[in-house]
Design an enzyme around this catalytic site. Structure first.
Site, PDB file in Angstrom:
ATOM      1  N   HIS A  71      60.229 -44.458  62.498  1.00 39.20           N
ATOM      2  CA  HIS A  71      59.617 -43.902  63.708  1.00 39.20           C
ATOM      3  C   HIS A  71      59.915 -42.415  63.855  1.00 39.20           C
ATOM      4  CE1 HIS A  71      59.551 -48.271  65.435  1.00 39.20           C
ATOM      5  NE2 HIS A  71      58.678 -48.074  64.481  1.00 39.20           N
TER       6      HIS A  71
ATOM      7  N   CYS B 255      53.082 -29.147  67.691  1.00 38.66           N
ATOM      8  CA  CYS B 255      52.144 -29.138  68.820  1.00 38.66           C
ATOM      9  C   CYS B 255      51.226 -30.356  68.676  1.00 38.66           C
ATOM     10  CB  CYS B 255      51.324 -27.849  68.776  1.00 38.66           C
ATOM     11  SG  CYS B 255      49.952 -27.870  69.947  1.00 38.66           S
TER      12      CYS B 255
ATOM     13  N   GLN C 156      64.560 -47.758  62.763  1.00 41.70           N
ATOM     14  CA  GLN C 156      63.587 -47.406  63.804  1.00 41.70           C
ATOM     15  C   GLN C 156      64.169 -46.330  64.705  1.00 41.70           C
ATOM     16  OE1 GLN C 156      61.663 -51.324  65.425  1.00 41.70           O
ATOM     17  NE2 GLN C 156      63.671 -51.792  64.648  1.00 41.70           N
ATOM     18  N   ASN C 157      65.434 -46.012  64.475  1.00 38.49           N
ATOM     19  CA  ASN C 157      66.105 -45.102  65.403  1.00 38.49           C
ATOM     20  C   ASN C 157      65.707 -43.654  65.167  1.00 38.49           C
ATOM     21  OD1 ASN C 157      67.278 -47.296  66.488  1.00 38.49           O
ATOM     22  ND2 ASN C 157      69.244 -47.060  65.457  1.00 38.49           N
ATOM     23  N   ILE C 158      65.753 -42.914  66.247  1.00 36.08           N
ATOM     24  CA  ILE C 158      65.351 -41.510  66.207  1.00 36.08           C
ATOM     25  C   ILE C 158      66.567 -40.623  66.478  1.00 36.08           C
ATOM     26  CG2 ILE C 158      62.942 -41.870  66.827  1.00 36.08           C
ATOM     27  CD1 ILE C 158      63.719 -41.633  69.750  1.00 36.08           C
ATOM     28  N   ASP C 159      67.738 -41.250  66.464  1.00 35.72           N
ATOM     29  CA  ASP C 159      68.949 -40.525  66.872  1.00 35.72           C
ATOM     30  C   ASP C 159      69.633 -39.782  65.731  1.00 35.72           C
ATOM     31  OD1 ASP C 159      70.257 -42.577  65.428  1.00 35.72           O
ATOM     32  OD2 ASP C 159      70.532 -43.782  67.230  1.00 35.72           O
TER      33      ASP C 159
ATOM     34  N   CYS D  13      48.383 -22.258  70.950  1.00 37.40           N
ATOM     35  CA  CYS D  13      47.227 -22.838  71.664  1.00 37.40           C
ATOM     36  C   CYS D  13      47.588 -23.359  73.055  1.00 37.40           C
ATOM     37  CB  CYS D  13      46.622 -23.973  70.846  1.00 37.40           C
ATOM     38  SG  CYS D  13      47.585 -25.490  70.892  1.00 37.40           S
TER      39      CYS D  13
ATOM     40  N   CYS E 259      53.136 -24.782  73.005  1.00 37.20           N
ATOM     41  CA  CYS E 259      52.764 -24.093  71.772  1.00 37.20           C
ATOM     42  C   CYS E 259      52.409 -22.627  72.041  1.00 37.20           C
ATOM     43  CB  CYS E 259      51.574 -24.820  71.156  1.00 37.20           C
ATOM     44  SG  CYS E 259      51.004 -24.066  69.637  1.00 37.20           S
TER      45      CYS E 259
ATOM     46  N   ASN F 195      72.684 -59.496  65.790  1.00 39.73           N
ATOM     47  CA  ASN F 195      72.118 -59.189  67.108  1.00 39.73           C
ATOM     48  C   ASN F 195      72.844 -60.036  68.148  1.00 39.73           C
ATOM     49  OD1 ASN F 195      70.357 -58.700  69.384  1.00 39.73           O
ATOM     50  ND2 ASN F 195      68.750 -58.154  67.932  1.00 39.73           N
TER      51      ASN F 195
ATOM     52  N   PRO G 171      71.464 -45.748  75.032  1.00 41.59           N
ATOM     53  CA  PRO G 171      70.946 -47.057  75.442  1.00 41.59           C
ATOM     54  C   PRO G 171      69.802 -47.517  74.545  1.00 41.59           C
ATOM     55  CG  PRO G 171      70.289 -45.339  77.010  1.00 41.59           C
ATOM     56  CD  PRO G 171      71.198 -44.693  76.019  1.00 41.59           C
ATOM     57  N   ASP G 172      69.636 -48.836  74.385  1.00 40.41           N
ATOM     58  CA  ASP G 172      68.473 -49.332  73.640  1.00 40.41           C
ATOM     59  C   ASP G 172      67.282 -49.399  74.583  1.00 40.41           C
ATOM     60  OD1 ASP G 172      68.881 -51.608  75.154  1.00 40.41           O
ATOM     61  OD2 ASP G 172      69.443 -52.907  73.498  1.00 40.41           O
ATOM     62  N   PHE G 173      66.171 -49.949  74.124  1.00 37.34           N
ATOM     63  CA  PHE G 173      64.990 -50.055  74.994  1.00 37.34           C
ATOM     64  C   PHE G 173      65.078 -51.252  75.930  1.00 37.34           C
ATOM     65  CE2 PHE G 173      61.367 -47.829  72.438  1.00 37.34           C
ATOM     66  CZ  PHE G 173      61.843 -46.614  72.873  1.00 37.34           C
ATOM     67  N   ARG G 174      65.376 -52.409  75.298  1.00 37.55           N
ATOM     68  CA  ARG G 174      65.052 -53.655  76.002  1.00 37.55           C
ATOM     69  C   ARG G 174      66.211 -54.455  76.541  1.00 37.55           C
ATOM     70  NH1 ARG G 174      61.766 -52.556  72.007  1.00 37.55           N
ATOM     71  NH2 ARG G 174      59.564 -52.305  72.483  1.00 37.55           N
TER      72      ARG G 174
HETATM   73  P1  CNA Z   1      65.103 -52.709  71.356  1.00 36.94           P
HETATM   74  O1  CNA Z   1      63.793 -53.365  71.501  1.00 36.94           O
HETATM   75  O2  CNA Z   1      65.692 -52.052  72.531  1.00 36.94           O
HETATM   76  O3  CNA Z   1      66.096 -53.829  70.842  1.00 36.94           O
HETATM   77  C1  CNA Z   1      67.455 -53.607  70.654  1.00 36.94           C
HETATM   78  C2  CNA Z   1      68.054 -54.885  70.143  1.00 36.94           C
HETATM   79  O4  CNA Z   1      69.402 -54.636  69.819  1.00 36.94           O
HETATM   80  C3  CNA Z   1      68.033 -56.020  71.168  1.00 36.94           C
HETATM   81  O5  CNA Z   1      67.560 -57.168  70.530  1.00 36.94           O
HETATM   82  C4  CNA Z   1      69.514 -56.149  71.597  1.00 36.94           C
HETATM   83  O6  CNA Z   1      69.874 -57.475  71.832  1.00 36.94           O
HETATM   84  C5  CNA Z   1      70.220 -55.646  70.371  1.00 36.94           C
HETATM   85  N1  CNA Z   1      71.502 -55.032  70.660  1.00 36.94           N
HETATM   86  C6  CNA Z   1      71.829 -54.185  71.679  1.00 36.94           C
HETATM   87  N2  CNA Z   1      73.087 -53.765  71.567  1.00 36.94           N
HETATM   88  C7  CNA Z   1      73.580 -54.349  70.440  1.00 36.94           C
HETATM   89  C8  CNA Z   1      74.832 -54.299  69.777  1.00 36.94           C
HETATM   90  N3  CNA Z   1      75.838 -53.562  70.239  1.00 36.94           N
HETATM   91  N4  CNA Z   1      74.978 -55.031  68.664  1.00 36.94           N
HETATM   92  C9  CNA Z   1      73.973 -55.791  68.174  1.00 36.94           C
HETATM   93  N5  CNA Z   1      72.767 -55.874  68.748  1.00 36.94           N
HETATM   94  C10 CNA Z   1      72.573 -55.159  69.860  1.00 36.94           C
HETATM   95  O7  CNA Z   1      65.106 -51.647  70.165  1.00 36.94           O
HETATM   96  P2  CNA Z   1      64.355 -51.713  68.758  1.00 36.94           P
HETATM   97  O8  CNA Z   1      65.045 -50.736  67.902  1.00 36.94           O
HETATM   98  O9  CNA Z   1      64.153 -53.080  68.269  1.00 36.94           O
HETATM   99  O10 CNA Z   1      62.928 -51.158  69.174  1.00 36.94           O
HETATM  100  C11 CNA Z   1      62.301 -50.241  68.452  1.00 36.94           C
HETATM  101  C12 CNA Z   1      62.201 -48.924  69.192  1.00 36.94           C
HETATM  102  C13 CNA Z   1      63.435 -48.551  69.926  1.00 36.94           C
HETATM  103  C14 CNA Z   1      62.012 -47.835  68.222  1.00 36.94           C
HETATM  104  O11 CNA Z   1      60.747 -47.283  68.371  1.00 36.94           O
HETATM  105  C15 CNA Z   1      63.096 -46.788  68.500  1.00 36.94           C
HETATM  106  O12 CNA Z   1      62.607 -45.497  68.350  1.00 36.94           O
HETATM  107  C16 CNA Z   1      63.490 -47.052  69.874  1.00 36.94           C
HETATM  108  N6  CNA Z   1      64.819 -46.584  70.345  1.00 36.94           N
HETATM  109  C17 CNA Z   1      65.659 -45.912  69.547  1.00 36.94           C
HETATM  110  C18 CNA Z   1      66.888 -45.504  70.025  1.00 36.94           C
HETATM  111  C19 CNA Z   1      67.787 -44.734  69.099  1.00 36.94           C
HETATM  112  O13 CNA Z   1      67.325 -43.965  68.298  1.00 36.94           O
HETATM  113  N7  CNA Z   1      69.105 -44.939  69.211  1.00 36.94           N
HETATM  114  C20 CNA Z   1      67.280 -45.801  71.324  1.00 36.94           C
HETATM  115  C21 CNA Z   1      66.378 -46.511  72.131  1.00 36.94           C
HETATM  116  C22 CNA Z   1      65.155 -46.897  71.623  1.00 36.94           C
END
Ligand code: CNA
Length: 329
Positions: free
Chosen positions: A133, A141, A113-116, A171, A168, A233, A40-43
């Site tokens: 990120h 630690c 920005q992804n950590i996956d 410590c 850790c 997006n 899942p994404d964040f927002r």
């Molecule tokens: P966010 O703020 O959750 O935004 C995600 C964006 O992607 C939104 O604008 C959505 O509309 C859009 N979106 C969602 N699904 C789709 C899709 N299938 N196709 C196109 N667009 C889509 O996430 P950001 O990456 O902007 O925020 C930064 C954070 C999120 C970073 O610090 C990450 O570490 C963090 N994050 C990462 C993961 C991961 O590694 N997969 C998952 C969740 C959060």
């Protein structure tokens, strides 16, 4: 819908020609390119992590990734980390198109920005990736900075005596993966690489990010004015909303749909389909072992990333991770 209301199909045809004629692509991406993998994404409303955190009893949703909150209460992060830990997910169509770009020397860089670590699992080489990120590839630690091997971190995550909190051995401080929390500095590679790259971005594809976390969110606005910028997006975000440029292309599509369409325009659709099929077969063959094997790959990646981890720069107001409307301010 494409730029200025014109047809996306046509815009991508023109873009494909310029990419095939040698203009390299730099990607700026976020959680939205990995949602189709099952992360899942964040927002995103309803499906995003922030809207599903009630069970963690957080004072505010972002606290789960806040370094000060983690020092006091690491359980929330580790509950989520257990669900999101790399190895459970396969790269997406979008990631595999990037792999094809790499192989055809059309890729300049991927700022993620992804950590996956899905870029790495798709086979993208370290030199093309800037994990702004950080990632789960190494762990430290938070008190004495001692490193902990991922295998031990995972053991601790399963250890009931420790309540699943990696601790850790030196410590007794809490250990966390090297993903950048709010209030922490970004890896130095982010700043160094961007300084070298910012004037060399010919085509910028900004995908699956809400462009709300700074300093990453400002990158698309820093590319030259003759750069073709493409937003992928579900809706318009950041600079594409507030400061749209004449040459911008806005593709309000799912990231994978975009990958498919663009691959078609580039004449790479068959190659993309075949690559994905091969990868799926590989995963299917591994059957129950899929998880272990992908984790092994992540461990190899950890070695590459380790060289960078010493280079974290001290936090300052300009280079720490900040949200647009930061709850700390
Ligand atoms: P966010 O703020 O959750 O935004 C995600 C964006 O992607 C939104 O604008 C959505 O509309 C859009 N979106 C969602 N699904 C789709 C899709 N299938 N196709 C196109 N667009 C889509 O996430 P950001 O990456 O902007 O925020 C930064 C954070 C999120 C970073 O610090 C990450 O570490 C963090 N994050 C990462 C993961 C991961 O590694 N997969 C998952 C969740 C959060």
């Amino acid at each position: 819908m494409g730029k200025n209301g014109t047809n996306l199909d046509k815009d991508l045809e023109i873009l494909a020609k310029s990419v095939l004629s040698g203009k390299k692509v730099t990607f700026f991406q976020g959680a939205g390119v990995s949602t189709s993998a099952g992360i899942p994404d964040f927002r995103s409303p309803e499906t995003g992590i922030y809207s599903n955190l009630a069970r963690l009893n957080l004072p505010y949703p972002e606290a789960v990734f806040d370094i000060d909150y983690f020092r006091e209460n690491p359980k929330a992060f580790y509950t989520l980390a257990d669900e999101l830990y790399p190895g459970k997910f396969m790269p997406t169509k979008f990631h595999f198109l990037q792999k094809i770009f790499q192989d055809k020397k059309l890729l300049h860089r991927i700022y993620t920005q992804n950590i996956d670590t899905l870029e790495r699992l798709a086979g993208i080489e370290d030199k093309y990736i800037v994990e702004a990120h950080g990632s789960f590839a190494a762990n430290h630690c938070v008190e004495c900075r001692a490193q902990m091997e991922t295998s031990l971190l995972k053991e601790h995550m399963k250890n009931e005596e420790l309540e699943g909190i990696p601790t850790c051995p030196h410590c007794k401080g809490y250990v966390k993966p090297d993903i950048v929390f709010f209030g922490e500095a970004l890896p130095i590679k982010f700043f160094d690489q961007w300084e070298k790259d910012m004037d060399d971005v010919e085509v910028a594809i900004v995908a699956g990010t809400s462009l709300t976390v700074y300093p990453f969110a400002s990158l698309p606005s820093e590319v030259k004015h003759n750069t073709t910028r493409v937003l992928v997006n579900k809706y318009k975000v950041g600079d594409f909303n507030s400061n749209k440029r004449k040459k911008d292309i806005v593709a309000l599509t799912e990231a994978d749909q975009f990958a498919e369409l663009f691959a078609e325009k580039l004449g790479m659709k068959k190659e993309l389909d075949e690559l994905i099929l091969r990868e799926h077969k590989k995963y299917a063959k591994k059957g129950g072992k899929e998880k272990e094997n992908t984790d092994e790959k992540a461990a190899k990646v950890a070695k590459e990333v380790r060289a960078e981890e010493k280079e974290h720069i001290p936090p300052s107001r300009n280079n720490t991770n900040q949200e647009l409307s930061n709850h700390d301010e």
